[in-house]
Write a protein that holds these residues in place. Structure first.
Motif, mmCIF file in Angstrom:
data_model
loop_
_atom_site.group_PDB
_atom_site.id
_atom_site.type_symbol
_atom_site.label_atom_id
_atom_site.label_comp_id
_atom_site.label_asym_id
_atom_site.label_seq_id
_atom_site.Cartn_x
_atom_site.Cartn_y
_atom_site.Cartn_z
ATOM 1 N N ALA A 1 39.413 32.246 43.052
ATOM 2 C CA ALA A 1 39.837 33.459 42.346
ATOM 3 C C ALA A 1 41.344 33.589 42.504
ATOM 4 C CB ALA A 1 39.138 34.691 42.911
ATOM 5 N N LEU B 1 41.539 37.583 35.537
ATOM 6 C CA LEU B 1 41.178 38.238 36.776
ATOM 7 C C LEU B 1 42.477 38.465 37.529
ATOM 8 C CD1 LEU B 1 38.340 38.907 37.977
ATOM 9 C CD2 LEU B 1 38.613 36.857 39.378
ATOM 10 N N ALA C 1 37.585 41.996 43.411
ATOM 11 C CA ALA C 1 38.542 41.132 42.730
ATOM 12 C C ALA C 1 38.889 41.558 41.312
ATOM 13 C CB ALA C 1 38.002 39.693 42.713
#
Length: 576
Positions: A416, A134, A466
């Motif tokens: 994240a 990510l 994201a």
């Protein structure tokens, strides 16, 4: 909710051969997750460490997501459990030696689905689906790119529209696409936001606690009518905080909730039924010991807060949260103008369906709102000087551990690379919604769609905010053909007695068959007991669902059978 990935993460891409030993979990396991709205192939790769520890990853090939790490892998005796923090999911299965497979269930976002895993070979990954992290430096896509994502999701869903609201610092925008052949949706179109209501209920609790009207640690019983009782355990009482953080021990739904209309299931559930359930329920675990998503719990919280204030939930929320933020288009009861702007919902098979009403459990999911109002809300949630800044601080201050995320007051909190995400999704019979905020980057996304077809809103929200993967929409699933079943004359008590008891579907799911007078009832774990009817001495069906259970007997004793719903079958065995 289906298996929606919030971001693929790098993991070892080692080809593992099929498992050799019966109870040995090491290897590659394959199964298909059936959510009722579609199916998703799943692959689970489990590796063993030199110290005996276990680790691994999970693949969702149809979503082009591979190598998502699994955590807390445990194999003891015939049981296998693991969690998937990146998607807030968990698995629990039991080894069935004769069938040579793990039979169990996948849990995510408060829903539980059957998932069996059999040995397989890890397939090669297509080049386009190689593992990726990510991104830590993700930029919210531009309007054209967002519109393309929306259009692809809606391509095979006539009658469905979607509205996306974006906050990127001082830049605020809305991108909308209405149903083909219908009036266009825009930022003022109203949608049911379902469980996103739980965030507002959590902030209402924080607001009232900050003002001293209630305390987070008030026993819920303090705010019930005179004579009403709450379940307790070990001398401990359920608090308002327990309800909001989802660790009260209360089930997802009360077992005395028997909808008169399955398309509007909460509408006829009354205050008296709620109080009757609470008075008779026995908690299965210690209060505060375990996270378990409960619509009942947060609905009860809204009810208790309204009683503490001497008001009703909608009025209380409007006075304390909505009006200070200028959210004039967020409501439960809609005006004529709002009703004219309300999007008609569509069910999991893309058929028009009714709106939902939640009179006594309103705090769990009764709100309707627009993208414009949700943008006002998200900007206020990000602003340390806004009217809800103290409530946001309190709501996020002391999260408890959930399955792969932290649970604040209403909010779910996810790590994240680009910054912590606070979020919540919503789903009713005809809508899917999701909002996700990144306070460190002053960014937020809300996705609203008038369809319960999965994938819906969550994966798009995480992609835009994201950089997570967007699930492949595919064709809308076809509704199973309704089977005509005819009831036979009443069975004798002796014939009914043979099927009474608990029948195991998976380690976590069972059907409990009981009798009240001459009527048999069946309750699936976490769901209300519904009447069932005999079409033969060994076959019983539901009128409220396209489902039946057919038993088999051996030496005159019923030992098992087959449960079938919408064409999908699962064997059942008598629980010990």
């Amino acid at each position: 909710m289906n298996f929606v990935l919030k971001g693929a993460v790098v993991a070892a891409a080692v080809a593992i051969a099929a498992p050799v030993h019966a109870q040995d979990p090491v290897g590659y396991w394959q199964g298909t997750l059936d959510t009722g709205a579609g199916t998703l192939p799943i692959g689970v790769n489990i590796e063993g460490g030199g110290d005996g520890s276990l680790s691994g990853s999970i693949d969702s090939p149809s979503q082009q997501a591979f190598g998502i790490p699994v955590s807390n892998v445990e194999a003891a005796g015939d049981r296998l459990t693991f969690t998937v923090p990146a998607v807030g999911g968990s698995y629990e299965g039991e080894w069935q030696a004769e069938e040579k497979r793990w039979v169990g269930s996948w849990s995510q976002g408060g829903a539980t689905f059957a998932l069996s895993l059999t040995a397989g070979e890890r397939p090669p990954r297509p080049a386009a689906a190689s593992p990726r992290t990510l991104p830590a430096d993700w930029d919210i896509p531009n309007e054209e790119e967002v519109a393309a994502v929306i259009q692809e999701r809606l391509a095979n869903r006539p009658g469905t529209g979607m509205v996306v609201g974006l906050v990127d610092g001082d830049d605020v925008q809305t991108i909308a696409r209405g149903p083909s052949g219908a009036a266009s949706f825009d930022a003022d179109t109203l949608f049911e936001i379902g469980s996103m209501t739980k965030v507002f209920t959590g902030l209402l609790l924080a607001d009232m606690a900050a003002d001293g009207v209630v305390s987070l640690d008030d026993p819920v019983s303090k705010h019930l009518p005179a004579g009403a009782t709450m379940p307790t355990r070990g001398g401990k009482q359920i608090t308002l905080r327990n309800l909001s953080q989802q660790d009260s021990g209360l089930p997802r739904l009360p077992d005395n909730m028997v909808p008169g209309d399955a398309s509007n299931p909460y509408a006829d559930y009354s205050e008296q039924q709620l109080l009757d359930f609470l008075a008779g329920y026995e908690l299965p675990r210690d209060i505060g010991s375990e996270y378990e998503y409960s619509n009942l719990g947060v609905g009860l919280l809204g009810y208790a807060l309204a009683r503490a204030a001497g008001s009703d939930y909608e009025t209380l929320l409007r006075e304390r949260i909505l009006t200070p933020l200028g959210m004039d288009d967020t409501a439960i009861a809609l005006s004529a103008d709002q009703q004219a702007r309300f999007a008609g919902g569509r069910d999991a098979f893309n058929r028009p369906t009714s709106a939902w009403d939640l009179p006594v459990l309103a705090g769990a999911g009764a709100l309707r709102s627009t993208a414009n109002d949700m943008l006002k809300f998200m900007r206020a949630a990000l602003d340390p000087q806004s009217p809800i800044s103290r409530e946001m601080q309190l709501a996020l201050a002391d999260p408890r551990e959930g399955p792969g995320f932290g649970a604040g007051l209403g909010w779910m909190i996810l790590p994240a690379p680009s910054g912590t995400i606070v979020m919540h999704g919503g789903g009713t019979g005809g809508f899917r919604t999701h909002m996700a905020l990144q306070p460190a980057n002053n960014r937020a996304v809300v996705v609203l769609t008038n369809s319960a077809v999965d994938p819906g809103a969550q994966d798009i929200a995480f992609h835009l905010l994201a950089g997570g993967p967007v699930a492949e929409a595919g064709a809308v699933p076809q509704a199973a053909q309704q089977v005509q079943r005819d009831e036979i004359a009443n069975l004798t008590e002796a014939q009914q007695d043979r099927v009474l008891g608990k029948w195991r579907l998976t380690p976590e799911l069972a059907i409990d068959i009981t009798r009240d007078g001459e009527q048999l009832y069946a309750a699936v774990t976490g769901q209300a007991a519904l009447p069932i009817f005999a079409r033969s001495p060994l076959a019983f069906f539901w009128r409220a669902a396209n489902a039946e259970i057919v038993f088999t007997e051996q030496d005159g004793r019923i030992t098992g059978g087959m449960f079938t719903q919408d064409g999908n079958s699962i064997p059942v065995t008598r629980a010990e």
